[in-house]
Design an enzyme around this catalytic site. Structure first.
Site, PDB file in Angstrom:
ATOM      1  N   HIS A  53      13.251 -12.830 -14.899  1.00 41.56           N
ATOM      2  CA  HIS A  53      14.627 -13.115 -14.495  1.00 41.56           C
ATOM      3  C   HIS A  53      14.695 -14.377 -13.644  1.00 41.56           C
ATOM      4  O   HIS A  53      13.802 -14.645 -12.830  1.00 41.56           O
ATOM      5  CB  HIS A  53      15.192 -11.959 -13.677  1.00 41.56           C
ATOM      6  N   CYS A  77      16.087 -17.752 -18.180  1.00 43.26           N
ATOM      7  CA  CYS A  77      17.422 -18.195 -18.560  1.00 43.26           C
ATOM      8  C   CYS A  77      17.805 -19.472 -17.813  1.00 43.26           C
ATOM      9  O   CYS A  77      17.323 -19.732 -16.710  1.00 43.26           O
ATOM     10  CB  CYS A  77      18.452 -17.112 -18.253  1.00 43.26           C
TER      11      CYS A  77
END
Length: 269
Positions: free
Chosen positions: A173, A247
């Site tokens: 993440h 991301c």
């Protein structure tokens, strides 16, 4: 003398409008508080919870490896005495030849630290990135609930294990749930990335960065990584690769940031 006429109907209408306005304001304030609590939960509480859990797991792995090392050291001393008396050869080193899990495994240096593939969601290694001050567990798989949302870094199934020929590919993440890869874009060519297992310590060096690609760019985690969206980024020959993905931009999942490294050294534990 004129007697004033009281318009009861108009007064009731104004009172009804006032109640509706008050009730609407209460709903808006309540929704605002709920949204603030959700944001605080996502941006603060999930990070705190995941980081604490990830650090506990790292410490547990280190204690486990240390205990195993001490136990094997005692066994090695006993075997050494026995072999000296009988003339038998000493037992083979645990970092010698052996099977390794993950595709792309071959005659590379070292072992993944396990003789069989790690179980799904099992934490089995520790990733360290000195430039980022990062120390986080590596678990098998990239599922959210079992791996990423715990603040761990996930190993892409069917990619190589640490130290093996091929591509040891990881995901993490960038925001919330520990956000281990939040500052992945700060890595520069030559930065060290260390992967520690119960068998060995593998040191990779950052080599190339793909700042932005699509989430479906599977070429970035192939055994010979090369972007299928931006073919100018990647490699053409087999080697011991490391791939880190997350991301981008921050607080979105629209694109992927990719950092590649190459194995530089292997040190047995």
């Amino acid at each position: 003398m004129r007697v004033p006429v009281v318009h009861q109907q108009g007064r009731r209408r104004r009172a009804r409008y006032a109640r509706l306005l008050w009730n609407g304001a209460e709903v808006v304030v309540t929704l605002g508080v709920v949204l603030l609590l959700l944001v605080a939960h996502q941006l603060w509480w999930t990070n705190r919870q995941a980081r604490e859990g990830a650090e506990r797991k790292v410490q547990a792995l280190e204690r486990e490896w240390e205990a195993e090392g001490e136990k094997e050291g005692e066994g090695g001393r006993e075997d050494g005495v026995a072999s000296g008396e009988s003339g038998a050869a000493p037992p083979a080193s645990r970092t010698g030849s052996g099977s390794s899990s993950g595709s792309g495994s071959g005659s590379g240096e070292g072992r993944s630290g396990t003789d069989s593939p790690p179980r799904w969601d099992q934490a089995y290694a520790v990733l360290r990135i000195p430039r980022l001050g990062l120390r986080v567990p590596v678990a098998e798989g990239v599922g959210k609930s079992g791996v990423l949302d715990k603040g761990y870094v996930g190993h892409y199934p069917d990619t190589a294990q640490p130290g093996r020929v091929g591509n040891f590919a990881l995901a993490g993440h960038r925001n919330t749930h520990g956000e281990p890869f939040r500052y992945l874009d700060r890595l520069r060519r030559g930065d060290r990335v260390v992967v520690e297992t119960r068998a060995a310590v593998y040191t990779y060096a950052v080599d190339r960065t793909l700042p932005r690609t699509s989430p479906g760019d599977g070429g970035t985690i192939r055994a010979i990584p090369r972007s299928t969206v931006k073919p100018a980024y990647g490699y053409t020959e087999p080697a011991h690769y490391l791939t880190l993905t997350t991301c981008t931009p921050q607080y979105t999942s629209k694109y992927r940031l990719v950092v590649w490294g190459k194995l530089r050294s292997v040190r047995p534990r």
